[in-house]
Design a protein around this motif. Structure first.
Motif, PDB file in Angstrom:
ATOM      1  N   SER A 200       4.827  -1.045   1.930  1.00 42.26           N
ATOM      2  CA  SER A 200       5.893  -1.308   2.900  1.00 42.26           C
ATOM      3  C   SER A 200       5.902  -2.759   3.374  1.00 42.26           C
ATOM      4  O   SER A 200       6.483  -3.068   4.403  1.00 42.26           O
ATOM      5  CB  SER A 200       5.741  -0.373   4.106  1.00 42.26           C
ATOM      6  OG  SER A 200       4.511  -0.616   4.758  1.00 42.26           O
ATOM      7  N   GLU A 201       5.262  -3.640   2.615  1.00 46.51           N
ATOM      8  CA  GLU A 201       5.202  -5.051   3.019  1.00 46.51           C
ATOM      9  C   GLU A 201       6.587  -5.641   3.237  1.00 46.51           C
ATOM     10  O   GLU A 201       6.785  -6.456   4.121  1.00 46.51           O
ATOM     11  CB  GLU A 201       4.442  -5.887   1.986  1.00 46.51           C
ATOM     12  CG  GLU A 201       2.966  -5.621   1.947  1.00 46.51           C
ATOM     13  CD  GLU A 201       2.603  -4.399   1.102  1.00 46.51           C
ATOM     14  OE1 GLU A 201       3.499  -3.802   0.472  1.00 46.51           O
ATOM     15  OE2 GLU A 201       1.418  -4.033   1.104  1.00 46.51           O
ATOM     16  N   TRP A 202       7.536  -5.235   2.434  1.00 47.06           N
ATOM     17  CA  TRP A 202       8.898  -5.760   2.533  1.00 47.06           C
ATOM     18  C   TRP A 202       9.541  -5.380   3.884  1.00 47.06           C
ATOM     19  O   TRP A 202      10.467  -6.034   4.337  1.00 47.06           O
ATOM     20  CB  TRP A 202       9.769  -5.236   1.384  1.00 47.06           C
ATOM     21  CG  TRP A 202      10.050  -3.767   1.499  1.00 47.06           C
ATOM     22  CD1 TRP A 202       9.279  -2.748   1.052  1.00 47.06           C
ATOM     23  CD2 TRP A 202      11.175  -3.163   2.139  1.00 47.06           C
ATOM     24  NE1 TRP A 202       9.844  -1.535   1.374  1.00 47.06           N
ATOM     25  CE2 TRP A 202      11.010  -1.762   2.037  1.00 47.06           C
ATOM     26  CE3 TRP A 202      12.307  -3.660   2.784  1.00 47.06           C
ATOM     27  CZ2 TRP A 202      11.930  -0.860   2.550  1.00 47.06           C
ATOM     28  CZ3 TRP A 202      13.219  -2.748   3.294  1.00 47.06           C
ATOM     29  CH2 TRP A 202      13.030  -1.386   3.174  1.00 47.06           C
ATOM     30  N   TYR A 203       9.030  -4.321   4.516  1.00 44.69           N
ATOM     31  CA  TYR A 203       9.668  -3.778   5.713  1.00 44.69           C
ATOM     32  C   TYR A 203       8.869  -4.036   6.982  1.00 44.69           C
ATOM     33  O   TYR A 203       9.391  -4.563   7.954  1.00 44.69           O
ATOM     34  CB  TYR A 203       9.884  -2.276   5.506  1.00 44.69           C
ATOM     35  CG  TYR A 203      10.778  -1.616   6.534  1.00 44.69           C
ATOM     36  CD1 TYR A 203      12.058  -2.086   6.772  1.00 44.69           C
ATOM     37  CD2 TYR A 203      10.349  -0.525   7.256  1.00 44.69           C
ATOM     38  CE1 TYR A 203      12.882  -1.484   7.714  1.00 44.69           C
ATOM     39  CE2 TYR A 203      11.165   0.088   8.183  1.00 44.69           C
ATOM     40  CZ  TYR A 203      12.429  -0.398   8.404  1.00 44.69           C
ATOM     41  OH  TYR A 203      13.229   0.205   9.340  1.00 44.69           O
ATOM     42  N   THR A 204       7.587  -3.672   6.985  1.00 40.65           N
ATOM     43  CA  THR A 204       6.785  -3.790   8.197  1.00 40.65           C
ATOM     44  C   THR A 204       5.696  -4.849   8.102  1.00 40.65           C
ATOM     45  O   THR A 204       4.980  -5.077   9.068  1.00 40.65           O
ATOM     46  CB  THR A 204       6.090  -2.445   8.527  1.00 40.65           C
ATOM     47  OG1 THR A 204       5.248  -2.080   7.440  1.00 40.65           O
ATOM     48  CG2 THR A 204       7.109  -1.360   8.796  1.00 40.65           C
ATOM     49  N   GLY A 205       5.554  -5.466   6.953  1.00 41.65           N
ATOM     50  CA  GLY A 205       4.466  -6.418   6.748  1.00 41.65           C
ATOM     51  C   GLY A 205       3.269  -5.727   6.126  1.00 41.65           C
ATOM     52  O   GLY A 205       3.296  -4.524   5.853  1.00 41.65           O
ATOM     53  N   PRO A 206       2.188  -6.471   5.903  1.00 44.19           N
ATOM     54  CA  PRO A 206       1.010  -5.889   5.248  1.00 44.19           C
ATOM     55  C   PRO A 206       0.398  -4.756   6.077  1.00 44.19           C
ATOM     56  O   PRO A 206       0.383  -4.811   7.306  1.00 44.19           O
ATOM     57  CB  PRO A 206       0.021  -7.054   5.161  1.00 44.19           C
ATOM     58  CG  PRO A 206       0.775  -8.274   5.517  1.00 44.19           C
ATOM     59  CD  PRO A 206       2.013  -7.874   6.242  1.00 44.19           C
ATOM     60  N   LEU A 207      -0.082  -3.745   5.383  1.00 40.07           N
ATOM     61  CA  LEU A 207      -0.742  -2.633   6.063  1.00 40.07           C
ATOM     62  C   LEU A 207      -2.173  -3.014   6.408  1.00 40.07           C
ATOM     63  O   LEU A 207      -2.826  -3.751   5.678  1.00 40.07           O
ATOM     64  CB  LEU A 207      -0.745  -1.388   5.180  1.00 40.07           C
ATOM     65  CG  LEU A 207       0.608  -0.745   4.893  1.00 40.07           C
ATOM     66  CD1 LEU A 207       0.413   0.525   4.069  1.00 40.07           C
ATOM     67  CD2 LEU A 207       1.362  -0.437   6.173  1.00 40.07           C
ATOM     68  N   LEU A 208      -2.652  -2.466   7.522  1.00 36.02           N
ATOM     69  CA  LEU A 208      -4.043  -2.641   7.912  1.00 36.02           C
ATOM     70  C   LEU A 208      -4.901  -1.503   7.372  1.00 36.02           C
ATOM     71  O   LEU A 208      -6.076  -1.677   7.076  1.00 36.02           O
ATOM     72  CB  LEU A 208      -4.162  -2.695   9.439  1.00 36.02           C
ATOM     73  CG  LEU A 208      -3.389  -3.822  10.134  1.00 36.02           C
ATOM     74  CD1 LEU A 208      -3.476  -3.683  11.637  1.00 36.02           C
ATOM     75  CD2 LEU A 208      -3.908  -5.177   9.680  1.00 36.02           C
ATOM     76  N   GLU A 209      -4.276  -0.321   7.259  1.00 41.22           N
ATOM     77  CA  GLU A 209      -5.015   0.858   6.819  1.00 41.22           C
ATOM     78  C   GLU A 209      -4.035   1.919   6.337  1.00 41.22           C
ATOM     79  O   GLU A 209      -2.888   1.989   6.794  1.00 41.22           O
ATOM     80  CB  GLU A 209      -5.824   1.407   8.000  1.00 41.22           C
ATOM     81  CG  GLU A 209      -6.653   2.619   7.677  1.00 41.22           C
ATOM     82  CD  GLU A 209      -7.385   3.180   8.903  1.00 41.22           C
ATOM     83  OE1 GLU A 209      -8.466   3.733   8.703  1.00 41.22           O
ATOM     84  OE2 GLU A 209      -6.862   3.071  10.029  1.00 41.22           O
ATOM     85  N   SER A 210      -4.498   2.760   5.423  1.00 38.37           N
ATOM     86  CA  SER A 210      -3.731   3.932   5.012  1.00 38.37           C
ATOM     87  C   SER A 210      -4.714   5.080   4.825  1.00 38.37           C
ATOM     88  O   SER A 210      -5.882   4.866   4.500  1.00 38.37           O
ATOM     89  CB  SER A 210      -2.953   3.665   3.719  1.00 38.37           C
ATOM     90  OG  SER A 210      -3.832   3.329   2.664  1.00 38.37           O
ATOM     91  N   THR A 211      -4.248   6.297   5.070  1.00 34.63           N
ATOM     92  CA  THR A 211      -5.073   7.487   4.867  1.00 34.63           C
ATOM     93  C   THR A 211      -4.276   8.507   4.078  1.00 34.63           C
ATOM     94  O   THR A 211      -3.052   8.523   4.123  1.00 34.63           O
ATOM     95  CB  THR A 211      -5.511   8.132   6.206  1.00 34.63           C
ATOM     96  OG1 THR A 211      -4.354   8.640   6.881  1.00 34.63           O
ATOM     97  CG2 THR A 211      -6.236   7.138   7.101  1.00 34.63           C
ATOM     98  N   GLY A 212      -4.981   9.363   3.355  1.00 32.19           N
ATOM     99  CA  GLY A 212      -4.326  10.382   2.556  1.00 32.19           C
ATOM    100  C   GLY A 212      -3.856   9.814   1.239  1.00 32.19           C
ATOM    101  O   GLY A 212      -4.195   8.695   0.855  1.00 32.19           O
ATOM    102  N   GLU A 213      -3.045  10.604   0.546  1.00 34.47           N
ATOM    103  CA  GLU A 213      -2.521  10.211  -0.758  1.00 34.47           C
ATOM    104  C   GLU A 213      -1.102   9.673  -0.592  1.00 34.47           C
ATOM    105  O   GLU A 213      -0.279  10.269   0.103  1.00 34.47           O
ATOM    106  CB  GLU A 213      -2.523  11.419  -1.697  1.00 34.47           C
ATOM    107  CG  GLU A 213      -2.158  11.076  -3.116  1.00 34.47           C
ATOM    108  CD  GLU A 213      -2.261  12.277  -4.042  1.00 34.47           C
ATOM    109  OE1 GLU A 213      -1.467  12.343  -4.998  1.00 34.47           O
ATOM    110  OE2 GLU A 213      -3.118  13.151  -3.796  1.00 34.47           O
ATOM    111  N   ASP A 214      -0.827   8.536  -1.218  1.00 33.79           N
ATOM    112  CA  ASP A 214       0.475   7.890  -1.105  1.00 33.79           C
ATOM    113  C   ASP A 214       1.608   8.856  -1.461  1.00 33.79           C
ATOM    114  O   ASP A 214       1.479   9.662  -2.379  1.00 33.79           O
ATOM    115  CB  ASP A 214       0.515   6.661  -2.019  1.00 33.79           C
ATOM    116  CG  ASP A 214       1.670   5.733  -1.711  1.00 33.79           C
ATOM    117  OD1 ASP A 214       2.327   5.901  -0.658  1.00 33.79           O
ATOM    118  OD2 ASP A 214       1.917   4.822  -2.514  1.00 33.79           O
TER     119      ASP A 214
END
Length: 193
Positions: A63-77
């Protein structure tokens, strides 16, 4: 003209009426004290194939195009229940994926704020749920994109204006990156009989 408006409304609201884990109640939230409900839809049509937008917008974790770089993600994309966290204009947010579908001609992500209330600019959001739909139109030559948001905010009109401005800037940049031109009405290159 009326039939085109009804068709557009049906396409926008059909995904909202489908059976999903979050149900309708979350699309019409009950706002707590000091919060006001808000609802808005932004629609864009571009003269490039939807696959260009599918490739550029990627997945829930891309989602970099929308919210910027992610700091963390959990679960399966792209799996309901997955979360993503980031920093948008100095505000830490966590969103949870609550709806997803994908096919060769449609992509839908529906997600909700998981750590409200949060402050974006001078607007306090108690909650929000957003849905992004990207559809292939015009026999695969063009793209229709909609964003539908419902939220509880302390300043509903300011929240509406903030979403609208930010979304237009982001979509203009994305379209520029893809060499896509915004259009309204009939399919580009079409002709009237």
């Amino acid at each position: 003209m009326r039939s085109l408006i009804l068709l557009a409304a049906a396409v926008v609201f059909a995904p909202l009426c489908s059976a999903t884990p979050i149900g309708h109640k979350n699309f019409d939230p009950k706002c707590g004290e000091g919060m006001h409900p808000g609802f808005e839809t932004n629609i864009f049509q571009y003269d490039v194939p939807a696959q260009n937008f599918f490739d550029k917008t990627g997945s829930f974790f891309h989602s970099e195009w929308y919210t910027g770089p992610l700091l963390e993600s959990t679960g399966e994309d792209d799996t309901v229940g997955a979360t993503r966290s980031g920093n948008f204009s100095g505000t830490l947010f966590r969103e949870r994926l609550v709806g997803y579908s994908s096919s060769s001609d449609e992509l839908m992500h529906r997600y909700t704020l998981d750590n409200g209330p949060i402050l974006f600019g001078d607007v306090l959001f108690g909650s929000y749920t957003e849905e992004m739909v990207i559809l292939s139109i015009c026999e695969g030559t063009a793209t229709w994109i909609s964003f539908t948001d419902v939220y509880c905010a302390d300043k509903a009109a300011a929240a509406y204006n903030m979403y609208d401005r930010a979304r237009r800037v982001l979509m203009d940049k994305l379209a520029d990156d893809l060499g896509a031109m915004l259009f309204a009405g009939s399919c580009p290159g079409g002709h009237m009989e």
